[in-house]
Design an enzyme around this catalytic site. Structure first.
Site, PDB file in Angstrom:
ATOM      1  N   GLU A   1      35.220  59.150  55.199  1.00 59.20           N
ATOM      2  CA  GLU A   1      34.651  60.204  54.352  1.00 59.20           C
ATOM      3  C   GLU A   1      34.571  61.516  55.113  1.00 59.20           C
ATOM      4  O   GLU A   1      34.733  62.587  54.541  1.00 59.20           O
ATOM      5  CB  GLU A   1      33.254  59.788  53.865  1.00 59.20           C
ATOM      6  CG  GLU A   1      32.669  60.686  52.790  1.00 59.20           C
ATOM      7  CD  GLU A   1      31.871  61.861  53.315  1.00 59.20           C
ATOM      8  OE1 GLU A   1      31.604  62.788  52.543  1.00 59.20           O
ATOM      9  OE2 GLU A   1      31.515  61.868  54.521  1.00 59.20           O
TER      10      GLU A   1
ATOM     11  N   ASP B   1      31.857  55.553  58.084  1.00 59.34           N
ATOM     12  CA  ASP B   1      32.189  56.348  59.270  1.00 59.34           C
ATOM     13  C   ASP B   1      31.105  57.378  59.537  1.00 59.34           C
ATOM     14  O   ASP B   1      30.255  57.653  58.675  1.00 59.34           O
ATOM     15  CB  ASP B   1      33.549  57.048  59.087  1.00 59.34           C
ATOM     16  CG  ASP B   1      33.572  57.993  57.889  1.00 59.34           C
ATOM     17  OD1 ASP B   1      32.957  57.660  56.851  1.00 59.34           O
ATOM     18  OD2 ASP B   1      34.185  59.069  57.987  1.00 59.34           O
TER      19      ASP B   1
HETATM   20 ZN   LIG Z   1      27.837  61.506  54.622  1.00 54.02          ZN
END
Ligand SMILES: [Zn+2]
Length: 382
Positions: free
Chosen positions: A143, A81
């Site tokens: 993340e 992401d």
């Molecule tokens: Zn990163």
């Protein structure tokens, strides 16, 4: 057998597949399309591909791709992401890879889709039969917003490997430590009333004043007791980020809310900090008879520390020519360490270009990264 495209086309395809993750639903793309791309390429290279769904959101998944057999191999890991971006602030479209000035521009070039392409490039000519220990390519979800992918892996408890390189932007210098993150909301509930007579209410705002005093005293204690010279800011930090309470000057404040961000050094645990915080706040409010509610803004990221003499740390130092240091940003590393997979953070981008308009990766980082990863694979897996 089909083969994955060449390196720049891999990076181009990853950047060209939007995968913004955000707590704001309207901005969130999910990462499934990136996972599907990686799965196709890695299957073409002979990897066994497992896609792990995130129960919280069908648009999100982790990918665990393995070449060879066993549980004691090398993991090359990255998140799929990106943060949201403001296309108006970019010179060119953030979702189209653009090469100029010896740089590759695009969202995710530095942080950190390009690393996944570089890992595939390093693995391109390997066969399972050549490996004594397995090579695992791990691609995670989310993340940038809560680390749900890494948490899912940690919950599943499945061994990933013995050693791990996470390709977050570190300018190709190894990192083995970072602070944790602990964000909390404190809501003091009192009773509103007319300002002319204090006995008509119970001021939450005055109570919050006492809470802030207690928090700052706690910060001083924490900073005296915990010091780690590896960090640029060598003590835990506690920031009061947002406060809101009351409405009119002529009303006693009925409720007041404060958010704080605490960044512990290694050795301080987020769960223990929460257990220490709550009684201190309650004690500060007790004399006024005010109520309090707590909310974890997210569960908290543990501090990361991989031992200085861990094999992967020594190897990363040797291959990069730089000593392992400490980072000012958080990563998924602590979750991988908790799975028994000793982790070092080492990637080609620079953190200065991450989360910024016109994010880029310098072209001259590509070959050294592929070479470094090939060396690491050869030393651990072959
Ligand atoms: Zn990163």
């Amino acid at each position: 057998m089909p083969r994955p495209p060449r390196l720049l086309d891999l990076i181009g395809a990853l950047v060209g597949t939007p995968s913004v993750s955000s707590f704001e639903r309207g901005l969130d793309h999910g990462n499934r399309a990136v996972i599907n791309l990686l799965a196709t390429w890695l299957e073409d290279l002979g990897f066994r591909v497992q896609i792990q769904d995130l129960d919280t959101d069908p648009a999100k998944a982790n990918l665990i791709a393995t070449l060879g057999a066993g549980e004691d191999g090398l993991v090359l890991a990255g998140h799929t992401d990106t943060v949201p971006c403001e296309p108006a602030l970019w010179q060119r479209d953030p979702f189209t890879l653009h090469e100029a000035d010896n740089r590759l521009y695009g969202l995710g070039t530095a942080d950190m889709k390009a690393f996944l392409a570089l890992a595939i490039e390093a693995a391109r000519d390997l066969r399972a039969a050549d490996l004594k220990r397995p090579l695992v390519l791990l691609a995670t979800a989310d993340e940038e917003s809560g680390m749900l992918g890494a948490r899912r892996l940690a919950e599943a408890g499945r061994a990933l490997g013995r050693h791990c390189i996470v390709g977050e932007p570190t300018g190709l210098k190894p990192i083995r430590q970072h602070k944790g993150i602990f964000d909390e909301r404190i809501r003091v509930v009192g009773r509103s009333g007319h300002s002319s007579d204090p006995t008509l209410g119970n001021s939450a705002l005055e109570g919050m004043h006492d809470v802030i005093g207690a928090l700052l005293a706690w910060r001083t204690e924490l900073q005296k007791a915990h010091r780690d010279a590896a960090f640029h800011v060598p003590v835990p930090t506690l920031n009061l980020g947002h406060i809101h309470g009351g409405d009119n000057p002529n009303r006693i404040c009925g409720a007041c809310e404060l958010t704080l961000d605490l960044r512990p050094v290694p050795g301080l645990y987020t769960a223990a900090l929460r257990e220490a915080l709550h009684p201190r706040v309650r004690a500060a409010l007790a004399p006024r008879g005010l109520k309090v509610e707590f909310e974890a803004i997210f569960d908290g990221l543990p501090p990361m520390v991989t031992q200085a003499d861990a094999h992967i740390v020594r190897l990363a130092e040797q291959l990069s020519g730089a000593p392992a240091g400490a980072a000012a940003f958080g990563t998924e590393g602590p979750y991988f360490n908790a799975l028994g997979c000793e982790t070092v953070i080492l990637g080609p981008g620079n953190i200065e270009q991450a989360h910024q308009p016109d994010e880029y990766l310098a072209l001259d980082r590509l070959t050294p990264t592929v070479e470094l990863l090939k060396q690491a694979i050869s030393r651990i897996c072959q």
